[in-house]
Design an enzyme around this catalytic site. Structure first.
Site, PDB file in Angstrom:
ATOM      1  CD  GLU A 122     -12.286   5.303   2.202  1.00 18.23           C
ATOM      2  OE1 GLU A 122     -12.466   4.804   3.238  1.00 18.23           O
ATOM      3  OE2 GLU A 122     -11.052   5.143   1.608  1.00 18.23           O
TER       4      GLU A 122
ATOM      5  CD  GLU B  92      -8.369   8.406   1.622  1.00 12.94           C
ATOM      6  OE1 GLU B  92      -7.936   7.337   2.041  1.00 12.94           O
ATOM      7  OE2 GLU B  92      -9.092   9.204   2.109  1.00 12.94           O
TER       8      GLU B  92
HETATM    9  C1  PNW Z   1      -8.980   5.118   4.300  1.00 11.22           C
HETATM   10  N1  PNW Z   1     -10.355  -0.984   3.433  1.00 11.22           N
HETATM   11  O1  PNW Z   1      -9.818   4.292   4.776  1.00 11.22           O
HETATM   12  C2  PNW Z   1      -9.647   6.463   4.889  1.00 11.22           C
HETATM   13  O2  PNW Z   1     -10.325   7.426   4.153  1.00 11.22           O
HETATM   14  C3  PNW Z   1      -8.396   7.177   5.813  1.00 11.22           C
HETATM   15  O3  PNW Z   1      -9.146   8.000   6.738  1.00 11.22           O
HETATM   16  C4  PNW Z   1      -7.679   6.262   6.206  1.00 11.22           C
HETATM   17  O4  PNW Z   1      -6.679   6.714   6.955  1.00 11.22           O
HETATM   18  C5  PNW Z   1      -6.862   5.208   4.922  1.00 11.22           C
HETATM   19  O5  PNW Z   1      -7.740   4.761   4.173  1.00 11.22           O
HETATM   20  C6  PNW Z   1      -6.147   4.203   5.478  1.00 11.22           C
HETATM   21  O6  PNW Z   1      -6.673   3.314   6.009  1.00 11.22           O
HETATM   22  C7  PNW Z   1     -10.039   2.936   4.578  1.00 11.22           C
HETATM   23  O7  PNW Z   1     -10.913  -1.994   4.322  1.00 11.22           O
HETATM   24  C8  PNW Z   1     -10.568   2.014   5.361  1.00 11.22           C
HETATM   25  O8  PNW Z   1     -10.168  -1.515   2.236  1.00 11.22           O
HETATM   26  C9  PNW Z   1     -10.666   0.746   5.086  1.00 11.22           C
HETATM   27  C10 PNW Z   1     -10.410   0.265   3.624  1.00 11.22           C
HETATM   28  C11 PNW Z   1      -9.773   1.331   2.659  1.00 11.22           C
HETATM   29  C12 PNW Z   1      -9.723   2.370   3.128  1.00 11.22           C
END
Ligand code: PNW
Length: 446
Positions: A172, A353
């Site tokens: 990401e 994910e």
């Molecule tokens: C992911 N959004 O982060 C990460 O890869 C993980 O480490 C994390 O624990 C998981 O999602 C849950 O949050 C994200 O704003 C952070 O859409 C932000 C977003 C999506 C995924």
């Protein structure tokens, strides 16, 4: 492979891979063991006010010590694939130099243990835990960090290489750009838009250099980037909202997809940033060729859609989860998967994910009922199934997350796991969703 829907059931392609995902800083703990250096998440989480309740990953789910028990859980679930990340500061405490053998040994044990249990490892090289020493030298604003990453990747490829069939480069990049450099919610906690997009470029460059480093080892393993994609929809049917949505999509999705898969940054985003932006000034000759080095697969992470208003703002349209940024919209999974295939061609896709935080309640009988997670996953699996039927070459799906873990700035309050972790005792309890998922895997469908 074609999906074959049966009577009242959804069957996935015969060789479809079911998995679960985690990341190093979120589960390992053992922050000071076996020569591990410090990362920007150690610094950030230990800074008062940065995380909920001041939580840190110092202990987390103690996976560094309980890995064997956790691998047994994966076997019991029947997982085909487990996606985890390697902690850069375990391999190079200061981000450079000779690899730390004790760090490599840990991941070697993990990879061997997975194979022994019939679970395929999928390894992310960078899931946000940049060595603090590299941050002190400028972090991802410093172009040199991309070259340091390629060296680190090479050390990991050589240390674990032949046992890992699939590598993911940078997890990401957009979240690092936005949370780390635009809004400051994540390490390193900056709020500097001009820096943010230069960071995006260096993360993309790091990705491309790592792809080349893998090829240079002669490995036949597959490699690709891991992007969280957000389908963007106009909040009304005015031309202004359509135009705003298009540009929003550029920043959310095309900035990353286009550079890797077409070898160019989207012109509208570059024009919007302007010629004087650090991103535009930071692109050196040959960078896009490196960034667009051929990949073997694309890892897609989908959590939420975005509704964009005519003025370029956003509004909520669907039910919000316990994570204030997440609206529950399973159709977005179908939309983003089919869109990627339509716009970029038939590159194999893995969902690395997708998941939901739930207010999990431990019952008097010791069971954990997370009905909301089951409904969420069922609807998203069904949407992925429809995408396969529509021709998307989706080969596997990893639920976020295997275990409850350190949810970054949200600390331990948000529980995303299929398996409950009682942090006081580190006891693991598979939730109802874990039992349900085991059945999905064994039926290869819903
Ligand atoms: C992911 N959004 O982060 C990460 O890869 C993980 O480490 C994390 O624990 C998981 O999602 C849950 O949050 C994200 O704003 C952070 O859409 C932000 C977003 C999506 C995924």
């Amino acid at each position: 492979p074609t999906a074959t829907p049966g009577a009242g059931t959804l069957r996935f392609p015969r060789d479809f891979g079911w998995g679960a995902a985690t990341s190093a800083y979120q589960i390992e703990g053992a922050a000071k063991e076996d020569g591990r250096g410090e990362s920007i998440w150690d610094t950030f989480s230990r800074t008062p006010g940065r995380t909920r309740n001041g939580d840190t990953g110092d202990v987390a789910a103690d996976h560094y010590h309980r890995w064997s028990e956790d691998l047994d859980l994966m076997r019991d679930l029947g997982l085909h694939s487990y996606r985890f990340s390697v902690s850069w500061p375990r391999i190079q405490a200061d981000g450079t130099g000779r690899p730390n053998q004790r760090g490599l040994d840990f991941y070697r044990r993990l990879v061997d243990g997975l194979h022994e249990r019939g679970v395929a490892p999928m390894v992310t090289l960078f899931h946000w835990d940049l060595p603090q020493s590299l941050q002190d030298a400028g972090g991802w604003e410093n172009r040199d960090t991309a070259y340091r990453f390629a060296d680190y990747a090479d050390a990991v490829f050589r240390g674990l290489g032949d046992q890992v069939p699939v590598w993911l480069t940078v997890n990401e990049p957009k979240t690092v750009v936005q949370n780390g450099y635009l809004w400051g919610h994540h390490a390193p906690g900056r709020q500097d838009p001009d820096a943010a997009y230069l960071v995006a470029h260096h993360l993309q460059l790091a990705h491309g250099l790592a792809v080349r480093a893998l090829r240079a080892t002669g490995s036949t393993a597959r490699i690709g980037p891991a992007f969280n994609l957000h389908p963007c929809y106009p909040a009304d049917d005015t031309p202004a909202a359509a135009a705003a949505t298009r540009l929003y999509d550029g920043y959310e999705n095309r900035l990353y997809l286009d550079s890797v898969l077409t070898g160019a940054y989207p012109a509208d985003v570059l024009a919007d940033l302007g010629e004087d932006s650090r991103l535009v000034r930071g692109i050196a000759d040959g960078d896009l060729e490196i960034i667009s080095s051929p990949v073997d697969l694309l890892a897609v992470q989908y959590y939420t859609p975005i509704y964009v208003t005519a003025d370029g703002g956003t509004v909520r349209r669907w039910a919000t989860s316990e994570a204030e940024w997440q609206q529950i919209y399973p159709e977005g999974m179908y939309d983003i998967l089919t869109r990627v295939t339509r716009d970029y061609g038939p590159v194999p896709i893995t969902v690395t994910e997708n998941g939901l935080p739930c207010p999990d309640v431990v019952g008097a009988d010791g069971t954990v009922d997370d009905a909301g997670r089951i409904a969420f996953l069922r609807d998203h699996f069904a949407a992925a199934h429809r995408a396969i039927a529509a021709g998307v070459p989706l080969e596997s799906y990893h639920v976020w997350s295997l275990l409850d873990n350190f949810e970054w700035a949200e600390g331990y309050d948000q529980r995303w796991g299929l398996v409950y972790v009682d942090y006081a005792t580190q006891r693991r309890i598979p939730k109802r969703s874990a039992h349900w998922y085991r059945q999905v895997i064994s039926d290869n469908g819903l």
